[in-house]
Design a protein around this motif. Structure first.
Motif, PDB file in Angstrom:
ATOM      1  N   ILE A 443      36.679  34.415  37.648  1.00  0.00           N
ATOM      2  CA  ILE A 443      36.256  35.808  37.427  1.00  0.00           C
ATOM      3  C   ILE A 443      35.514  36.336  38.641  1.00  0.00           C
ATOM      4  O   ILE A 443      35.803  37.427  39.152  1.00  0.00           O
ATOM      5  N   GLU A 444      34.546  35.562  39.109  1.00  0.00           N
ATOM      6  CA  GLU A 444      33.724  36.006  40.240  1.00  0.00           C
ATOM      7  C   GLU A 444      34.572  36.348  41.453  1.00  0.00           C
ATOM      8  O   GLU A 444      34.396  37.398  42.091  1.00  0.00           O
ATOM      9  N   ILE A 445      35.520  35.479  41.794  1.00  0.00           N
ATOM     10  CA  ILE A 445      36.322  35.685  42.996  1.00  0.00           C
ATOM     11  C   ILE A 445      37.248  36.881  42.843  1.00  0.00           C
ATOM     12  O   ILE A 445      37.286  37.778  43.690  1.00  0.00           O
ATOM     13  N   LEU A 446      37.995  36.942  41.749  1.00  0.00           N
ATOM     14  CA  LEU A 446      38.996  37.999  41.598  1.00  0.00           C
ATOM     15  C   LEU A 446      38.375  39.365  41.367  1.00  0.00           C
ATOM     16  O   LEU A 446      38.948  40.391  41.751  1.00  0.00           O
ATOM     17  N   VAL A 447      37.205  39.401  40.755  1.00  0.00           N
ATOM     18  CA  VAL A 447      36.559  40.689  40.489  1.00  0.00           C
ATOM     19  C   VAL A 447      35.935  41.265  41.759  1.00  0.00           C
ATOM     20  O   VAL A 447      35.936  42.480  41.960  1.00  0.00           O
ATOM     21  N   LEU A 529      39.999  49.084  33.356  1.00  0.00           N
ATOM     22  CA  LEU A 529      39.024  48.356  34.160  1.00  0.00           C
ATOM     23  C   LEU A 529      39.673  47.508  35.258  1.00  0.00           C
ATOM     24  O   LEU A 529      39.038  47.231  36.287  1.00  0.00           O
ATOM     25  N   CYS A 530      40.909  47.094  35.067  1.00  0.00           N
ATOM     26  CA  CYS A 530      41.568  46.247  36.070  1.00  0.00           C
ATOM     27  C   CYS A 530      42.312  47.039  37.145  1.00  0.00           C
ATOM     28  O   CYS A 530      42.774  46.451  38.131  1.00  0.00           O
ATOM     29  N   THR A 531      42.414  48.346  36.981  1.00  0.00           N
ATOM     30  CA  THR A 531      43.243  49.116  37.917  1.00  0.00           C
ATOM     31  C   THR A 531      42.517  50.242  38.635  1.00  0.00           C
ATOM     32  O   THR A 531      42.895  50.603  39.754  1.00  0.00           O
ATOM     33  N   ARG A 532      41.473  50.803  38.020  1.00  0.00           N
ATOM     34  CA  ARG A 532      40.800  51.948  38.643  1.00  0.00           C
ATOM     35  C   ARG A 532      39.848  51.477  39.752  1.00  0.00           C
ATOM     36  O   ARG A 532      39.341  50.363  39.732  1.00  0.00           O
ATOM     37  N   GLN A 554      27.223  47.141  26.505  1.00  0.00           N
ATOM     38  CA  GLN A 554      26.912  46.687  25.148  1.00  0.00           C
ATOM     39  C   GLN A 554      28.182  46.578  24.304  1.00  0.00           C
ATOM     40  O   GLN A 554      28.326  45.651  23.496  1.00  0.00           O
ATOM     41  N   ILE A 555      29.103  47.507  24.504  1.00  0.00           N
ATOM     42  CA  ILE A 555      30.383  47.429  23.784  1.00  0.00           C
ATOM     43  C   ILE A 555      31.103  46.134  24.140  1.00  0.00           C
ATOM     44  O   ILE A 555      31.617  45.419  23.273  1.00  0.00           O
ATOM     45  N   ILE A 556      31.135  45.822  25.440  1.00  0.00           N
ATOM     46  CA  ILE A 556      31.826  44.600  25.879  1.00  0.00           C
ATOM     47  C   ILE A 556      31.153  43.367  25.285  1.00  0.00           C
ATOM     48  O   ILE A 556      31.812  42.450  24.779  1.00  0.00           O
ATOM     49  N   LYS A 557      29.829  43.331  25.324  1.00  0.00           N
ATOM     50  CA  LYS A 557      29.091  42.171  24.808  1.00  0.00           C
ATOM     51  C   LYS A 557      29.263  42.008  23.299  1.00  0.00           C
ATOM     52  O   LYS A 557      29.383  40.887  22.796  1.00  0.00           O
ATOM     53  N   ASN A 558      29.264  43.124  22.587  1.00  0.00           N
ATOM     54  CA  ASN A 558      29.290  43.055  21.128  1.00  0.00           C
ATOM     55  C   ASN A 558      30.694  42.938  20.544  1.00  0.00           C
ATOM     56  O   ASN A 558      30.885  42.301  19.496  1.00  0.00           O
ATOM     57  N   GLU A 559      31.665  43.545  21.194  1.00  0.00           N
ATOM     58  CA  GLU A 559      33.001  43.640  20.602  1.00  0.00           C
ATOM     59  C   GLU A 559      33.995  42.617  21.160  1.00  0.00           C
ATOM     60  O   GLU A 559      35.054  42.405  20.588  1.00  0.00           O
ATOM     61  N   MET A 560      33.660  42.019  22.274  1.00  0.00           N
ATOM     62  CA  MET A 560      34.573  41.043  22.878  1.00  0.00           C
ATOM     63  C   MET A 560      33.925  39.675  22.880  1.00  0.00           C
ATOM     64  O   MET A 560      32.721  39.539  22.622  1.00  0.00           O
ATOM     65  N   SER A 561      34.702  38.679  23.218  1.00  0.00           N
ATOM     66  CA  SER A 561      34.159  37.322  23.177  1.00  0.00           C
ATOM     67  C   SER A 561      34.801  36.446  24.242  1.00  0.00           C
ATOM     68  O   SER A 561      35.861  36.774  24.799  1.00  0.00           O
ATOM     69  N   GLY A 562      34.152  35.333  24.517  1.00  0.00           N
ATOM     70  CA  GLY A 562      34.708  34.314  25.394  1.00  0.00           C
ATOM     71  C   GLY A 562      34.963  34.790  26.806  1.00  0.00           C
ATOM     72  O   GLY A 562      34.227  35.602  27.374  1.00  0.00           O
ATOM     73  N   ASP A 563      36.034  34.275  27.388  1.00  0.00           N
ATOM     74  CA  ASP A 563      36.365  34.566  28.775  1.00  0.00           C
ATOM     75  C   ASP A 563      36.735  36.025  28.989  1.00  0.00           C
ATOM     76  O   ASP A 563      36.489  36.582  30.068  1.00  0.00           O
ATOM     77  N   VAL A 564      37.345  36.643  27.977  1.00  0.00           N
ATOM     78  CA  VAL A 564      37.689  38.059  28.099  1.00  0.00           C
ATOM     79  C   VAL A 564      36.425  38.890  28.265  1.00  0.00           C
ATOM     80  O   VAL A 564      36.351  39.784  29.122  1.00  0.00           O
ATOM     81  N   LYS A 565      35.397  38.583  27.484  1.00  0.00           N
ATOM     82  CA  LYS A 565      34.125  39.294  27.597  1.00  0.00           C
ATOM     83  C   LYS A 565      33.527  39.108  28.985  1.00  0.00           C
ATOM     84  O   LYS A 565      33.065  40.066  29.616  1.00  0.00           O
ATOM     85  N   ALA A 567      35.029  38.381  31.788  1.00  0.00           N
ATOM     86  CA  ALA A 567      35.818  39.075  32.803  1.00  0.00           C
ATOM     87  C   ALA A 567      35.548  40.573  32.782  1.00  0.00           C
ATOM     88  O   ALA A 567      35.330  41.194  33.830  1.00  0.00           O
ATOM     89  N   MET A 568      35.541  41.165  31.580  1.00  0.00           N
ATOM     90  CA  MET A 568      35.288  42.600  31.467  1.00  0.00           C
ATOM     91  C   MET A 568      33.866  42.945  31.895  1.00  0.00           C
ATOM     92  O   MET A 568      33.623  43.964  32.550  1.00  0.00           O
TER      93      MET A 568
END
Length: 634
Positions: A443-447, A529-532, A554-565, A567-568
């Motif tokens: 995540i760190e490198i690609l982001v 988030l991956c294109t703009r 907060q939306i990302i933290k609360n609504e997503m989980s794991g590696d997807v969270k 990355a976002m």
């Protein structure tokens, strides 16, 4: 050291490739072939013209000319004609390939080709070998050779010898003294000194060094090599010295040895007659007669037969025994001209490299010297040092550093010596290899990398590991997380400032997605988030608050989980949380190396504001190695 206009084969006037292709086609159609027509045409055209004929033949008849020649001709005549039809670099590449593949290694061929070619010819050879055999010539040669012989071959393969005319006048006597001290003056021989000087200085410079060496040692450099060195390494160094003295004389001797005594070394004879026919064959003939009191033409005539002989004689170009009075004064004058040269200053890069060499090669590694050199050079300069180290010593600096350093210091120094793209590719590889995956590193490198950096990293990964990074990611990750990484690894993020109207639309779409099921929400977030561009995303996040009265993080933290969270969150976070209490050495090294020439000052400022202590203080407390030097000097 090639004088122009001394070849025996030149461009044919009124050249017509299509007409020549037709002549060759007619010479080979039907039963049997008109060998005389073939040899007359092939030896009467330059190599560049032959390549046009090959293309015209294919265009006119849909067939490969070289394949047809191989089918129609036989024996040494076939090998000679077919070799003449190849571009010179590809002929050299085939000679090297044949010398190292199969049973045994033809060291004499390796020596002859690599000792006698100039920088451009070496570069062309390396490219042709890669194109013809899809393999790295250096790796193939080092896989079949060993010791100092291998190291000198590696140096020659770099093609980095000082160009003709470059003479370091202030180093002539010093170089001679260094050679004397490395050989005659001590018990045993410091072979690396011979490799460094004879593999890198210009021929003009070394001719003067050899004269000075004779004064100091009271013996020739050739005699010293014979007494101090042995085996293939001795033969290689003697060949290099002979080429430095006179390339035509070197080839005259090689030709004589190929034909004297019982039997003929046909491969050597063919190789030299082809490669020198457009360069310096007249000079070789002159040196041959001066040395052996007979013409090259007559020796070929006596030692070969048939169409093979007639082709060789055509390349030779004439019989010096019939030319009347011979003028040895001309050869002497030419030799003196080769001994004169222009003068230049010593390259400061070599001084830097010598400091590195001393620190790495001395008994007991001086880590402070290595750290000071590496940390005080830009990455571009470090790449020059890597190349110079190989050119001078025929060794891989990275391998030497790995053997001399240990653990985290070794990882840090090696990381700094890689190009940014190589380093990122290596970090991506490390994150995916073995048991488990380091998702945080991915995540760190690609982001954090720009499109250009991602493209360079992709190329470095494929070059280093023979697999695309996209394929590696997809085989090591899964689900939405894999899709996110795949999107990021394309390096296709939009660039430029925020589009305010579009930002409002994007923000509303993100807000609407929050009311959908988790899969649809993740897809929508990923598509934006991956294109703009990052400036655009910052505006989107501001508009998102207005649209939804919610914070994107907060939306990302609360609504997503794991590696997807993760990355976002990494994409959405304006300032990345570079450090955490408790040290992950690999992450620390990765970030310090990758950001040292980009934005480390900004990272330091953000760190201070976030953690109420300086990054420098944190590193000093948390590490037992000297990583803080990098922070201090970059």
């Amino acid at each position: 050291l090639i004088k122009p206009g001394t070849g025996t084969v030149t461009d044919a006037p009124d050249f017509d490739a299509s007409a020549d292709a037709e002549t060759l086609y007619n010479a080979m159609k039907g039963i049997g072939s008109d060998k005389e027509a073939i040899l007359d045409l092939v030896t009467g055209r330059s190599n560049a013209q032959r390549q046009e004929i090959v293309q015209a033949y294919k265009s006119s008849y849909g067939k490969d000319l070289i394949d047809d020649l191989k089918y129609e001709l036989t024996g040494h005549f076939e090998r000679l004609i077919v070799s003449l039809m190849r571009p010179q670099a590809y002929h050299d590449a085939k000679e090297i390939h044949d010398a190292i593949k199969g049973a045994g290694t033809d060291e004499k061929c390796l020596i002859e080709v690599l000792a006698s070619r100039n920088n451009q010819q070496i570069h062309d050879l390396v490219e042709a070998y890669k194109d013809a055999y899809d393999s790295d010539i250096e790796e193939d040669v080092t896989g079949e050779t060993s010791g100092h012989f291998k190291k000198m071959l590696v140096v020659l393969l770099q093609g980095t010898r000082d160009e003709p005319g470059v003479v370091h006048t202030d180093l002539i006597e010093e170089d001679a003294q260094v050679l004397f001290a490395a050989g005659e003056e001590q018990w045993g021989t410091e072979e690396s000194i011979f490799i460094m000087l004879l593999g890198n200085r210009s021929f003009d410079h070394l001719q003067m060094v050899f004269d000075k060496y004779q004064e100091i040692a009271e013996t020739s450099i050739e005699d010293s090599i014979k007494s101090e060195l042995s085996g293939d390494f001795e033969n290689l160094m003697l060949a290099v010295v002979q080429c430095i003295r006179s390339v035509p004389m070197y080839f005259a001797k090689r030709l004589y040895k190929s034909m004297k005594g019982l039997g003929t070394q046909d491969n050597t004879l063919i190789r030299i007659m082809i490669c020198r026919s457009e360069i310096d064959m007249l000079d070789i003939r002159e040196c041959f007669r001066m040395s052996y009191e007979k013409s090259l033409y007559n020796m070929i005539k006596e030692d070969t037969s048939g169409d093979y002989k007639r082709t060789l004689l055509a390349l030779c170009g004439g019989d010096d025994d019939l030319a009347g009075e011979f003028f040895p004064e001309a050869a002497q004058l030419a030799y003196k001209m080769w001994e004169t040269s222009a003068m230049t200053k010593v390259q400061c890069l070599i001084k830097q490299v010598f400091i590195t060499i001393v620190s790495v090669m001395s008994s007991g590694t001086d880590e402070d010297v290595i750290i000071d050199i590496v940390a005080n050079r830009s990455n571009e300069q470090r790449q020059e040092i890597r190349q110079a180290f190989k050119s001078i010593l025929g060794r891989d600096l990275m391998k030497d550093l790995k053997s001399e350093l240990s653990k985290n210091l070794e990882r840090l120094i090696i990381g700094l010596m890689l190009t940014p793209a190589e380093f990122d590719a290596k970090m991506m590889r490390k994150a995916m290899e073995g048991a488990g995956t380091d998702e945080h590193a991915l995540i760190e490198i690609l982001v954090t990398r720009s499109n250009e950096e991602i493209h360079a990293m992709n190329a470095a990964y494929e070059d280093g590991y023979k697999k695309s990074m996209e394929d590696a990611i997809q085989s090591d990750t899964s689900g939405r997380f894999s899709q996110i990484l795949t999107s990021l690894v394309q390096g296709a993020r939009e660039q430029g400032p925020a589009d305010w109207d579009r930002a409002l639309v994007d923000a509303q779409e993100l807000a609407d997605a929050c009311n959908e099921d988790s899969d649809d929400m993740e897809i929508k977030f990923m598509s934006i988030l991956c294109t703009r561009s990052f400036p655009h995303l910052r505006r989107v996040f501001q508009e998102f608050v207005r649209c939804s009265n919610k914070d994107i993080e907060q939306i990302i933290k609360n609504e997503m989980s794991g590696d997807v969270k993760q990355a976002m969150y990494g994409i959405g976070n304006k300032a990345f949380d570079w450090m955490c209490i408790g040290t992950d050495d690999r992450a620390l090294i990765r970030i310090m190396v990758s950001r040292s020439e980009v934005d480390l000052f900004n990272v330091r400022k953000e760190f201070k504001e976030t953690h109420d202590c300086s990054l420098h203080e944190f590193i000093q407390v948390e590490t037992m190695v000297v990583s803080f030097h990098i922070l201090r000097v970059e």
